[in-house]
Write an enzyme that holds these catalytic residues in place. Structure first.
Site, PDB file in Angstrom:
ATOM      1  N   ASP A 100       0.867  -1.175   0.000  1.00 46.68           N
ATOM      2  CA  ASP A 100       0.000   0.000   0.000  1.00 46.68           C
ATOM      3  C   ASP A 100       0.904   1.225   0.000  1.00 46.68           C
ATOM      4  O   ASP A 100       1.717   1.395   0.906  1.00 46.68           O
ATOM      5  CB  ASP A 100      -0.859  -0.029   1.268  1.00 46.68           C
ATOM      6  CG  ASP A 100      -2.138   0.757   1.123  1.00 46.68           C
ATOM      7  OD1 ASP A 100      -2.138   1.751   0.381  1.00 46.68           O
ATOM      8  OD2 ASP A 100      -3.133   0.380   1.765  1.00 46.68           O
ATOM      9  N   ASP A 202      -2.756   4.646  -2.734  1.00 44.89           N
ATOM     10  CA  ASP A 202      -3.713   5.347  -1.883  1.00 44.89           C
ATOM     11  C   ASP A 202      -4.089   6.703  -2.493  1.00 44.89           C
ATOM     12  O   ASP A 202      -3.214   7.434  -2.967  1.00 44.89           O
ATOM     13  CB  ASP A 202      -3.063   5.544  -0.506  1.00 44.89           C
ATOM     14  CG  ASP A 202      -3.995   6.148   0.509  1.00 44.89           C
ATOM     15  OD1 ASP A 202      -4.948   5.472   0.912  1.00 44.89           O
ATOM     16  OD2 ASP A 202      -3.771   7.318   0.906  1.00 44.89           O
ATOM     17  N   GLU A 244      -6.720   3.812  -5.694  1.00 44.40           N
ATOM     18  CA  GLU A 244      -7.904   4.193  -4.923  1.00 44.40           C
ATOM     19  C   GLU A 244      -8.420   5.502  -5.500  1.00 44.40           C
ATOM     20  O   GLU A 244      -7.764   6.533  -5.401  1.00 44.40           O
ATOM     21  CB  GLU A 244      -7.547   4.371  -3.443  1.00 44.40           C
ATOM     22  CG  GLU A 244      -8.758   4.744  -2.596  1.00 44.40           C
ATOM     23  CD  GLU A 244      -8.411   5.215  -1.198  1.00 44.40           C
ATOM     24  OE1 GLU A 244      -9.277   5.105  -0.318  1.00 44.40           O
ATOM     25  OE2 GLU A 244      -7.279   5.709  -0.981  1.00 44.40           O
ATOM     26  N   HIS A 317     -10.311  -1.573   4.812  1.00 47.39           N
ATOM     27  CA  HIS A 317      -9.958  -0.990   6.116  1.00 47.39           C
ATOM     28  C   HIS A 317     -10.666   0.333   6.397  1.00 47.39           C
ATOM     29  O   HIS A 317     -10.632   0.806   7.532  1.00 47.39           O
ATOM     30  CB  HIS A 317      -8.441  -0.788   6.188  1.00 47.39           C
ATOM     31  CG  HIS A 317      -7.954   0.194   5.165  1.00 47.39           C
ATOM     32  ND1 HIS A 317      -7.936  -0.089   3.812  1.00 47.39           N
ATOM     33  CD2 HIS A 317      -7.492   1.469   5.282  1.00 47.39           C
ATOM     34  CE1 HIS A 317      -7.485   0.966   3.149  1.00 47.39           C
ATOM     35  NE2 HIS A 317      -7.213   1.923   4.010  1.00 47.39           N
ATOM     36  N   ASP A 318     -11.276   0.945   5.386  1.00 49.21           N
ATOM     37  CA  ASP A 318     -11.969   2.226   5.555  1.00 49.21           C
ATOM     38  C   ASP A 318     -13.488   2.080   5.613  1.00 49.21           C
ATOM     39  O   ASP A 318     -14.191   3.075   5.786  1.00 49.21           O
ATOM     40  CB  ASP A 318     -11.650   3.156   4.372  1.00 49.21           C
ATOM     41  CG  ASP A 318     -10.252   3.743   4.448  1.00 49.21           C
ATOM     42  OD1 ASP A 318      -9.715   3.865   5.567  1.00 49.21           O
ATOM     43  OD2 ASP A 318      -9.694   4.081   3.383  1.00 49.21           O
TER      44      ASP A 318
END
Length: 545
Positions: A100, A202, A244, A317-318
């Protein structure tokens, strides 16, 4: 097929949030040795790619998404030697690792920013975005932080504001500076040399921002920057890259992921996620509108069929836990978790499983805001309650959509803290680990885990899942999501009941009485398809014709 087959076309990715996965040294924080110790479990599941949320050196203001050294490992996760061991041990099990990577911003403790702050004349000053105050001393413009408040922070030392789209401890990099490009590209190539198989990038859609025009996402400079990054780094290797991209439409996604454009392998789009946010506000949750939900998922399947590539995911995770969001995490937790898995894994694209999804982990309902660790959750609770929203309303929204729903420790067994650690975890574990845990799942041949295992194997075995066309059925039905995949002479029919009560559907003539093989089901297998079917609560199955 829309392009030359790549290794990631039939891959299944498993996302690990290292802080919450497994704690090997009992300090309450998950670590790299913890991941290494669970590789056999992941191999048994059948996944072949691991996406690690950031493990770089970081003060952890935003749990590692604030990086202070891109080429070292945070002490709480381990060392670079541990990282190399993880890469080696994963490779022995035919599991690849993607990192990531956060290059929109750094930590304010990154040496570049520390130097930049010292003086306007610093050679690193232009690595970040600085502006003078307006004549009245106020912020340079009205842009806001995604975490709440202004996106500008005043630096008393140099008497200018710096820009941060997230926490004030996450200053944005200045992607208009070619030196930043060079630094980032060198760092990416260093990681590629270590043996990683790609990057999850990200908030990558923010690097083309033009602050003075108040453009943040999908700026006009974005795609040239990605093309340059591709050519300087991962484009020379056979790697998986996923961006993302919160603002992506299918048209934009094609720009990112059409191989001819040489940018990324695929993107995460969030259009299906934001349907349960009122007017785009996650803290005002609303009920899922299934016909609208189906329309969005169908649109992405159809639009990217021959140009670009889909990533398939329900949670990360969000985001909240999928069984709590779109399923039923009470009476029908097992049935609805399997239904959601079947619905997603028969679509075209690369599926992503978030840790714990494969055992049906649920949202958590902590009683007090102090029990939450997520910076976004705490910030918005403060901002909204100060503006007059009741604490009860905010806590209800947090129970629905806080990022900490996904971050409670992985539930390995029914012991204290779900077997995650013998110490008190950094974030409290979900009390239901007593009966929702890996040990229980592995001992039950009919568990959600084995359902996922079978879906992963079917993707490897059946080209129709990877390459087939997509056509939606029952598009206006408010309870049922169904589609057909076609490849050469084969057809695959998927049916999912999204509600907790029986539903009747009429079966098209051409689906009745043909040779059929029920590939997977969360109830007893369908052996004969008649003109009308009564689907049980959350029933889901897939039939090969």
């Amino acid at each position: 097929m829309n392009n030359t087959p790549k290794w990631w076309h039939d891959a299944v990715v498993y996302q690990i949030y290292p802080r919450s996965f497994y704690d090997s040294n009992n300090d309450g924080i998950g670590d790299l040795q913890g991941i290494i110790s669970k590789l056999d479990y992941l191999q048994k599941l059948g996944i072949n790619v691991l996406w690690l949320s950031p493990v770089y050196q970081s003060p952890m203001d935003d749990n590692g998404y604030d990086i202070s050294n891109y080429q070292d490992i945070a002490a709480e996760f381990g060392t670079m030697a541990d990282m190399k061991q993880l890469l080696s041990e994963a490779k022995q099990r035919d599991i690849r690792i993607i990192m990531d990577l956060v290059v929109n911003h750094t930590s304010d403790e990154h040496p570049w920013f520390i130097e930049a702050q010292k003086s306007k004349d610093s050679p690193y000053r232009d690595y970040y975005i600085w502006r003078d105050a307006k004549e009245d001393g106020s912020t340079p413009n009205e842009l806001g932080s995604i975490f709440g408040g202004s996106a500008w922070q005043y630096d008393t030392n140099s008497e200018q504001y710096y820009f941060h789209l997230f926490s004030k401890r996450q200053p944005d990099l200045n992607w208009q500076n070619p030196k930043v490009h060079q630094e980032v590209h060198n760092m990416m190539n260093w990681w590629i040399e270590q043996g990683i198989s790609g990057f999850r990038l990200d908030v990558i859609d923010l690097i083309g921002k033009e602050i003075d025009k108040e453009i943040t996402g999908n700026g006009p400079r974005l795609h040239p920057l990605l093309k340059e990054m591709n050519q300087a780094t991962f484009g020379q290797h056979d790697l998986l890259t996923v961006g993302e991209t919160w603002g992506a439409t299918p048209e934009i996604a094609k720009m990112y992921s059409n191989p001819a454009r040489e940018e990324l392998s695929m993107v995460f789009q969030f259009e299906h996620i934001t349907l349960t946010w009122k007017d785009g506000d996650k803290w005002t949750p609303i009920e899922l509108d299934l016909p609208e939900f189906k329309k969005v998922l169908t649109k992405w399947q159809v639009e990217l069929a021959d140009e670009g590539w889909n990533s398939l995911f329900w949670n990360n995770h969000d985001l909240p836990r999928v069984v709590s969001k779109y399923g039923n995490d009470g009476q029908y937790r097992i049935e609805s978790a399997k239904m959601l898995a079947t619905t997603l894994h028969f679509m075209k694209g690369t599926p992503y499983i978030y840790q714990g999804e494969e055992i049906g982990m649920t949202n958590v309902k902590f009683d007090h805001i102090e029990d939450y660790q997520d910076i976004e959750t705490r910030n918005f609770y403060q901002v909204r309650t100060e503006s007059g929203i009741s604490p009860e309303t905010m806590m209800a929204a947090i129970h629905e959509n806080s990022r900490d729903n996904a971050r409670t420790p992985m539930q390995w067994n029914n012991q204290e803290h779900g077997g995650f650690s013998q110490a008190t975890p950094w974030l409290s574990s979900n009390p239901n680990s007593e009966y929702i845990n890996v040990e229980q799942a592995l001992n039950d041949s009919d568990s959600i885990f084995y359902h996922y295992q079978k879906l992963i194997q079917l993707r490897k075995d059946l080209p129709i899942i990877v390459q087939g066309g997509f056509e939606a059925l029952y598009e206006e039905d408010e309870n049922v999501f169904s589609y057909i995949r076609t490849f050469n002479e084969q057809k695959l029919w998927v049916v999912s009941n999204f509600v907790g009560e029986p539903v009747t559907i009429d079966v098209p003539d051409w689906l009745q009485g043909v040779n059929q093989q029920c590939l997977i089901s969360n109830y007893p297998k369908r052996s004969e398809i008649s003109h009308s079917l009564i689907l049980a609560p959350y029933e889901s199955f897939s039939i090969l014709l």
